[in-house]
Design a protein around this motif. Structure first.
Motif, short mmCIF file in Angstrom:
data_model
loop_
_atom_site.label_atom_id
_atom_site.label_comp_id
_atom_site.label_asym_id
_atom_site.label_seq_id
_atom_site.Cartn_x
_atom_site.Cartn_y
_atom_site.Cartn_z
N SER A 117 6.29 -9.75 4.27
CA SER A 117 6.88 -8.53 4.81
C SER A 117 5.79 -7.46 4.82
O SER A 117 4.70 -7.66 4.28
N LYS A 118 6.09 -6.33 5.42
CA LYS A 118 5.14 -5.22 5.43
C LYS A 118 5.01 -4.65 4.02
O LYS A 118 6.00 -4.49 3.31
N GLY A 119 3.78 -4.35 3.60
CA GLY A 119 3.57 -3.86 2.24
C GLY A 119 3.68 -4.98 1.24
O GLY A 119 3.17 -6.08 1.45
N GLU A 120 4.37 -4.75 0.13
CA GLU A 120 4.49 -5.75 -0.92
C GLU A 120 5.47 -6.85 -0.51
O GLU A 120 6.52 -6.58 0.06
N SER A 121 5.12 -8.10 -0.80
CA SER A 121 5.98 -9.23 -0.48
C SER A 121 5.82 -10.30 -1.55
O SER A 121 4.84 -10.31 -2.30
N LEU A 122 6.78 -11.21 -1.60
CA LEU A 122 6.70 -12.31 -2.55
C LEU A 122 5.48 -13.18 -2.31
O LEU A 122 4.73 -13.51 -3.23
N LEU A 123 5.27 -13.56 -1.05
CA LEU A 123 4.14 -14.42 -0.74
C LEU A 123 2.82 -13.69 -0.97
O LEU A 123 1.87 -14.27 -1.52
N LYS A 132 -0.27 -0.19 5.30
CA LYS A 132 0.71 -1.06 4.63
C LYS A 132 0.61 -2.52 5.09
O LYS A 132 1.62 -3.22 5.26
N ASN A 133 -0.61 -2.97 5.31
CA ASN A 133 -0.83 -4.32 5.83
C ASN A 133 -1.58 -5.21 4.85
O ASN A 133 -2.14 -6.23 5.24
N GLN A 184 3.46 -1.70 -4.71
CA GLN A 184 3.29 -0.75 -3.62
C GLN A 184 4.63 -0.07 -3.34
O GLN A 184 5.61 -0.73 -2.98
N LYS A 185 4.66 1.24 -3.52
CA LYS A 185 5.88 2.01 -3.30
C LYS A 185 5.59 3.12 -2.28
O LYS A 185 4.81 4.03 -2.52
N TYR A 186 6.22 2.97 -1.12
CA TYR A 186 6.00 3.93 -0.03
C TYR A 186 7.34 4.50 0.42
O TYR A 186 8.30 3.77 0.60
N ASN A 187 7.37 5.80 0.65
CA ASN A 187 8.57 6.46 1.17
C ASN A 187 8.37 6.84 2.63
O ASN A 187 7.26 7.08 3.07
#
Length: 249
Positions: free
Chosen positions: A76-82, A157-158, A246-249
């Motif tokens: 996914s965009k930003g943080e992801s499991l993979l 966010k990539n 990664q925490k983005y608003n």
């Protein structure tokens, strides 16, 4: 005598030009037919027989189960499991194989081309995930370089990351920590990354001039295969969590 020689030379040049201008022009010609590819196109039996042994062997190799995942590891965009899984593997592997204290590990989300399913993980799954020949590289970053990297990640966010926690708002960098600690101005940080990004790929030109601590011939794909095989032999399953890296608003 000199003038005569000049006239003869000029006449010779003129004659050559005149002869070549009158000579027939040769051109290559080819003919072809447009054949639309559809279900109506018949298979070539000779061709099928030729490739079948290779196709069967390749399918057998790609269907080999090398590990098991406790859940689907998705992108996914930003943080992801993979992304968390691959970045963690890259960091731990670089520390083990290169015997270096890696501070940060990143992987571009676009470089991961497929998710990993829950259950059996085959060799083919890893080739689908990492089809490119990307090599493990270790870069040396000063504090300003780390700050530039964090700002880039917050804006686009990539990237997936291990060893860094970032927050931001509306594409602007807020705060970030390196392994739970504030940035230290007078030290060098080691970044595990692939050579594509290290050379400025994905608009990361600011990395291309940084010194490389290590340039290896270790493929990301081979690294994942080796680690997953080892996990499987130890009875471990693939797993990851969304941890708020990664925490983005």
């Amino acid at each position: 005598m000199k003038n005569l020689s000049k006239h003869c030379y000029s006449f010779l040049i003129f004659s050559v030009i005149l002869w070549t201008s009158c000579a027939p022009q040769l051109s290559l010609q080819s003919r072809g037919n447009f054949v639309p590819v559809s279900e109506q196109v018949q298979e070539s039996e000779e061709f099928v027989q030729m490739i079948t042994p290779y196709k069967v062997k390749l399918e057998q190799e790609m269907n080999e189960v090398i590990g098991v995942s406790s859940q689907a590891l998705t992108r996914s965009k930003g943080e992801s499991l993979l992304g968390n899984f691959v970045a963690d593997v890259q960091k731990a592997y670089a520390e083990k194989v290169l015997n270096l204290p890696i501070d940060i590990s990143i992987i571009n989300n676009g470089g991961m081309r497929n998710d990993l399913p829950e259950g059996n993980i085959t060799l083919g799954n890893i080739y689908e995930l990492s089809p490119f020949d990307n090599y493990l590289t270790i870069l040396e970053l000063r504090a300003a370089d780390v700050n530039t990297l964090a700002a880039f990640m917050a804006k686009y966010k990539n990237m997936s990351v291990s060893g860094m926690q970032i927050s931001g708002e509306e594409d602007q960098l807020g705060e970030f920590l390196i392994n739970g600690k504030p940035l230290e101005e007078n030290r060098t940080y080691l970044l595990a990354i692939n050579d594509y990004l290290a050379n400025g790929g994905d608009n990361m030109g600011f990395l291309s001039e940084l010194p490389a601590k290590e340039k290896t011939d270790i493929l990301l794909r081979d690294m994942l295969i080796e680690v997953i095989r080892e996990m499987n032999s130890n009875g471990e399953q693939l797993n990851a969590e969304i941890e708020g890296r990664q925490k983005y608003n």
